[in-house]
Design a protein around this motif. Structure first.
Motif, PDB file in Angstrom:
ATOM      1  N   GLY A 156      -6.453  12.104  -4.190  1.00  0.00           N
ATOM      2  CA  GLY A 156      -6.767  10.705  -3.923  1.00  0.00           C
ATOM      3  C   GLY A 156      -6.691   9.818  -5.141  1.00  0.00           C
TER       4      GLY A 156
ATOM      5  N   GLU B 185      -0.269   8.032  -6.010  1.00  0.00           N
ATOM      6  CA  GLU B 185      -1.404   8.748  -5.422  1.00  0.00           C
ATOM      7  C   GLU B 185      -1.190  10.260  -5.461  1.00  0.00           C
ATOM      8  OE1 GLU B 185      -4.406   8.410  -1.581  1.00  0.00           O
ATOM      9  OE2 GLU B 185      -2.290   7.898  -1.325  1.00  0.00           O
TER      10      GLU B 185
ATOM     11  N   TRP C 214      -8.434   0.867  -7.869  1.00  0.00           N
ATOM     12  CA  TRP C 214      -7.897   1.576  -6.710  1.00  0.00           C
ATOM     13  C   TRP C 214      -8.987   1.814  -5.675  1.00  0.00           C
ATOM     14  CZ3 TRP C 214      -4.406   2.631  -3.442  1.00  0.00           C
ATOM     15  CH2 TRP C 214      -4.292   3.848  -2.771  1.00  0.00           C
TER      16      TRP C 214
ATOM     17  N   LEU D 231       0.830  -1.199   0.000  1.00  0.00           N
ATOM     18  CA  LEU D 231       0.000   0.000   0.000  1.00  0.00           C
ATOM     19  C   LEU D 231       0.869   1.255   0.000  1.00  0.00           C
ATOM     20  CD1 LEU D 231      -2.857   1.238   0.194  1.00  0.00           C
ATOM     21  CD2 LEU D 231      -2.643   1.070   2.693  1.00  0.00           C
ATOM     22  N   ALA D 232       1.923   1.248   0.804  1.00  0.00           N
ATOM     23  CA  ALA D 232       2.825   2.400   0.848  1.00  0.00           C
ATOM     24  C   ALA D 232       3.502   2.609  -0.505  1.00  0.00           C
ATOM     25  CB  ALA D 232       3.869   2.202   1.946  1.00  0.00           C
TER      26      ALA D 232
ATOM     27  N   SER E 166      -9.193   8.102   2.185  1.00  0.00           N
ATOM     28  CA  SER E 166      -8.682   8.125   0.816  1.00  0.00           C
ATOM     29  C   SER E 166      -9.758   7.697  -0.171  1.00  0.00           C
ATOM     30  CB  SER E 166      -7.467   7.204   0.692  1.00  0.00           C
ATOM     31  OG  SER E 166      -6.391   7.661   1.475  1.00  0.00           O
TER      32      SER E 166
ATOM     33  N   LEU F 173      -5.056   8.130  -8.703  1.00  0.00           N
ATOM     34  CA  LEU F 173      -3.739   7.696  -9.135  1.00  0.00           C
ATOM     35  C   LEU F 173      -3.446   8.289 -10.503  1.00  0.00           C
ATOM     36  CD1 LEU F 173      -3.784   3.901  -8.138  1.00  0.00           C
ATOM     37  CD2 LEU F 173      -3.207   5.896  -6.742  1.00  0.00           C
TER      38      LEU F 173
ATOM     39  N   THR G 294      -7.727   5.681   7.604  1.00  0.00           N
ATOM     40  CA  THR G 294      -6.989   6.324   6.510  1.00  0.00           C
ATOM     41  C   THR G 294      -7.489   5.846   5.159  1.00  0.00           C
ATOM     42  OG1 THR G 294      -5.032   6.503   7.937  1.00  0.00           O
ATOM     43  CG2 THR G 294      -4.697   6.715   5.558  1.00  0.00           C
ATOM     44  N   ALA G 295      -7.695   4.536   5.024  1.00  0.00           N
ATOM     45  CA  ALA G 295      -8.180   3.984   3.763  1.00  0.00           C
ATOM     46  C   ALA G 295      -9.561   4.516   3.430  1.00  0.00           C
ATOM     47  CB  ALA G 295      -8.200   2.457   3.829  1.00  0.00           C
TER      48      ALA G 295
ATOM     49  N   LEU H  83      -8.955   0.199  -1.932  1.00  0.00           N
ATOM     50  CA  LEU H  83      -9.030   0.976  -0.687  1.00  0.00           C
ATOM     51  C   LEU H  83     -10.119   0.444   0.233  1.00  0.00           C
ATOM     52  CD1 LEU H  83      -8.525   4.587  -2.084  1.00  0.00           C
ATOM     53  CD2 LEU H  83      -6.985   3.374  -0.510  1.00  0.00           C
TER      54      LEU H  83
ATOM     55  N   ARG I  55       0.915   4.190  -2.919  1.00  0.00           N
ATOM     56  CA  ARG I  55       0.663   5.592  -2.583  1.00  0.00           C
ATOM     57  C   ARG I  55       1.860   6.462  -2.938  1.00  0.00           C
ATOM     58  NH1 ARG I  55      -2.843   4.726   2.938  1.00  0.00           N
ATOM     59  NH2 ARG I  55      -4.812   5.420   2.006  1.00  0.00           N
TER      60      ARG I  55
END
Length: 683
Positions: free
Chosen positions: A389, A385, A414, A377-378, A440, A391, A436-437, A418, A381
């Motif tokens: 929000g 990202e 995406w 995920l990191a 986003s 991509l 957080t998800a 999420l 992003r």
């Protein structure tokens, strides 16, 4: 497995034979041409008789192959017909015919008269004697069984014949993208079934012992689909044949692998045999749903390979794996189709992980995978990202090129990813990641809808700096809502406004379902031609087709067709879905194309297994192991439906409309653009 019933409808006594013949293929490489009983690789072949109770067999092997040879193994031809006669080894059809004629003259009833041998290896039949010793170089032996029968008027007899095999040595005999092997090594993978069975004889004995139970369960399996249109059932159940094709295999350690397909005319001469586009291609297998439903443990193995082997130190997930898995994986190196790790394949990893958990993967399995998912995920992003929000940038994809701009294909995946991250985070107790998800998702959903919805469907919006080549711009992409397809399968609700989703699906049917494919009407490979009907990957109803559009835009992919049709069924657009499915079934009706073989980059193409989602889309029923529940989606149809639950399956009957006020999913909010709620109907 073959089961024959022979009957006598006449007023007299009938005698006859049922005979089965097989060639000893040990030593053959599966490719070299065979002429009669001669082929490269043959030689040293040996057949021997085996009898156990009523079972008569010919065990076929090769006396000169070492036990580590790729062609080393065993094939067995068996029957349980009483009084079976055996011709162990023969070379020509004339010898076979002489064997049958000799037996018929000697026996006029079931069984042999006293003193008459039942094996051509033990005596002669009218001057015919079974060949002895290993076959000469370049040649092999055939073997034959003959089961005599004598039937009174109105009498019937059942005769079973079965073929079993055992070849324990699979080696890497295919070109791998990024393969660093110079061809001088033998990279052994093995075969998992060879660790379960010691030889083909043991497999055959098991089949004979449990034949009735296997047949009964097969009949139950077919009965589960009773009452549904036969043509729809045939094409649905044909999905399982692809799992059994050479597209898929299981190595000795139990790991499950899949090519994209099997080499064929559509692979463009890359090779003339073997698997195409190895191996475990994440973006193509994003569409597959048959293994996940029918063999969830095998599907979970692919996730284990992704997280334990394929994932790079930077968190990215290359879309192919090199085998054996001890080889250094293609981290930071060019990969075939596309060059960079496919973003859609990475997004699919989140969705597949939630699917596997819902299909019964234990909680500890998810806990073990959670750190890898966070790294992935990191990486996504950090690489794509935007503050809004969405991509953006170069987004490598299943179209074998990077896509650009704000586009609904990557975007819908995406959004679904999420939501999957949110659900997974709540399951592992990571509330911060879940919040957080969700944040986003809320931002990205509004932005994608605002930027890409044309009022009719979702289009691609390029930035001034984005290259125009490989784009579709204002065109109508058939795959624009692939993420919504995933979201409905996972019970995640709507990722975009429901009315816009239905509008876009209706537009795909209007603009992309092409009736008639005259020669030269498109670019790329031809999967529909003449007066056939098929759903093309992209169309430009308002004009503006780029000079070099997104790759494969004029092709018809059955995996995409079935994905779109299932999405329509989820929305209650049954008539629209049936137009696509009827066209696909007509093209694969057995006259021009096989219903068991969906072709794309090779035969038996994995994307075609998207069709197993049609069952849940039609029924509105699914199982969620995280809640221990059978769940009914809004708009579920009454009827008798097959249902899959991890390693179990059965039938559920929906008798009437379900009261949606009974119980809703507490994680689906009323203010998040979703319509309808799921209902837990059994706990």
């Amino acid at each position: 497995l073959f089961e024959f019933t022979v009957g006598n409808p006449t007023a007299g006594v009938l005698t006859g034979w049922l005979s089965a013949s097989l060639q000893n293929c040990t030593g053959w490489d599966g490719v070299a041409p065979i002429a009669g009983n001669s082929a490269a690789g043959y030689g040293g072949n040996v057949n021997r008789e085996r009898r156990r109770g009523e079972t008569s067999s010919i065990v076929m092997s090769n006396a000169v192959l070492p036990s580590d040879d790729a062609r080393y193994g065993q094939v067995v031809l068996s029957t349980d017909g009483p009084g079976a006669h055996i011709l162990e080894q023969y070379a020509t059809l004339d010898e076979y015919a002489a064997f049958l004629r000799g037996r018929y003259l000697l026996d006029h009833a079931a069984g042999s008269p006293p003193g008459v041998p039942r094996s051509a290896g033990a005596g002669s039949f009218g001057g015919l004697r079974s060949a002895t010793g290993p076959s000469p170089a370049g040649a092999t032996w055939n073997g034959a069984l003959a089961v005599p029968f004598r039937l009174a008027p109105g009498e019937e007899r059942r005769i079973r014949v079965w073929i079993t095999w055992w070849f324990p040595n699979r080696y890497v005999d295919f070109v791998q993208f990024g393969n660093r092997d110079d061809g001088r090594s033998r990279l052994w993978l093995g075969a998992h079934y060879a660790t379960v069975w010691p030889d083909a004889i043991a497999v055959g004995d098991h089949v004979h012992t449990f034949w009735d139970g296997l047949a009964e369960r097969t009949a139950q399996w077919l009965d589960a689909f009773r009452g549904h249109p036969p043509e729809a059932v045939e094409h649905l159940l044909a999905q399982a044949a692809l799992v059994r094709s050479t597209t898929c295999f299981r190595a000795a350690d139990g790991a499950f692998f899949g090519f994209e397909g099997v080499q064929g005319a559509s692979t463009g001469g890359w090779a003339d045999h073997g698997g195409s586009c190895p191996l475990n291609c994440t973006h193509v297998w994003n569409y597959e749903q048959a293994v996940a439903r029918l063999f969830p443990v095998l599907e979970r193995s692919m996730r284990d390979t992704e997280f334990d082997v394929m994932q790079a130190p930077d968190g990215s997930l290359p879309h192919r794996v090199l085998v054996p898995t001890f080889l250094r994986q293609p981290w930071g190196e060019p990969i075939g189709g596309p060059v960079e790790p496919a973003l859609d394949g990475m997004l699919g990893a989140f969705l597949k992980t939630l699917r596997e958990v819902q299909h019964g993967a234990p909680a500890e399995w998810l806990q073990r995978r959670w750190p890898a998912l966070l790294r992935l995920l990191a990486h996504v992003r950090g690489g794509w990202e935007q503050p809004s929000g969405v991509l953006a940038g170069a987004q490598p994809s299943t179209f074998d090129i990077p896509l650009h701009g704000v586009n609904p294909y990557i975007g819908s995946l995406w959004l679904a990813a999420l939501r999957a991250v949110e659900e997974l985070a709540l399951l592992v107790g990571d509330e911060k990641t879940a919040r957080t998800a969700r944040g986003s998702f809320d931002r990205a959903s509004l932005e994608y809808d605002s930027v890409t919805f044309t009022g009719e469907y979702y289009a691609q919006v390029l930035a001034p700096t984005d290259p125009p080549d490989g784009s579709w711009g204002g065109g109508c992409l058939a795959d624009q809502l692939v993420g919504q397809w995933w979201a409905h399968q996972l019970g995640l609700g709507y990722i975009l406004p429901a009315d816009h989703v239905r509008s876009a699906l209706s537009a795909i049917l209007r603009h992309n379902l092409r009736r008639g494919f005259p020669s030269g009407s498109g670019t790329g490979r031809v999967f529909a031609h003449g007066d056939e009907t098929g759903l093309v990957n992209c169309s430009w109803p308002e004009g503006g087709r780029p000079e070099n559009p997104v790759w494969y835009s004029d092709e018809v992919w059955t995996g995409v067709e079935q994905q779109v049709a299932a999405s329509m069924l989820f929305e209650g657009l049954d008539r629209e879905a049936e137009q696509i499915l009827e066209a696909m079934r007509r093209r694969h009706d057995g006259r021009h194309r096989s219903p068991f073989n969906h072709i794309e980059c090779g035969d038996q193409y994995a994307r075609g297994m998207a069709g197993f989602s049609l069952l849940e889309a039609r029924s509105g029923l699914r199982v969620d192991a995280t809640r221990g529940a059978v769940v009914v989606a809004p708009g579920a149809r009454s009827g008798r439906w097959p249902l899959f639950s991890g390693t179990a399956w059965g039938v559920v009957e929906v008798a009437a409309e379900i009261d949606l006020s009974l119980l809703s999913n507490p994680r689906l909010r009323a203010d998040d653009q979703r319509e309808g709620r799921e209902v837990v109907v059994s706990q």
